[in-house]
Design an enzyme around this catalytic site. Sequence first.
Site: not given
Length: 208
Positions: A37, A87-89
């Site tokens: 994401v 996960h994202c950043l």
Amino acid sequence: MGNGMNKVIDGLYLGNIRDSENRDSLSRNGITHILSVCNNAKPVLEDMTYLCINAADASSQNLSQHFKESIRFIHECRLNGGACLVHCLAGVSRSTTVVVAYLMTVTSYGWQECLTAVKAVRSFVGPNYGFQQQLQEFQMKQVSEYQAWLRASYRSSPFKDQEQVEALLSLFAEQQQQGQQNDPEWMSQGSRIYPLSYNQYSASGSNR
């Protein structure tokens, strides 16, 4: 606990973009599926099953429109014996929002309790204000519908999600009592639960 991905419940992990590309960590945790994401989300590793959601970490971003496909992706992964990394950043806002929405759907807990449970294993998480509003709206108007959809669409869950989230809430309470999370860094803006009025999100009139 901020180094590397963190296990939330059986078959569900939360991490950052580095974790999603760390083959050793992915293998060690038995990860088979990755839910990305972030901006320009795209598959990276050939041997992983992906769901990629392009979304910014902005209060104006409509993330709730992706809840159903995300919940389906995570749940099917777990039912088939896999493990999913969301996960994202940074593994703080976007990915946490998706994980909380999933926990709300597979348990009877509300969004604040589910977020608190996640903080027990990843203390610095904190969806932005807009995402918290969307979680509140999800709780008010959609979560019961999603729970019914999940029961109707899939076999009975073999997981003890309610009990595991309850255990995480107890763990968080113990951490508070021990003073492990009373430092200024943990209480920073990024990990704060904002005071939302009951109908705050609806009143905003946003079509994110």
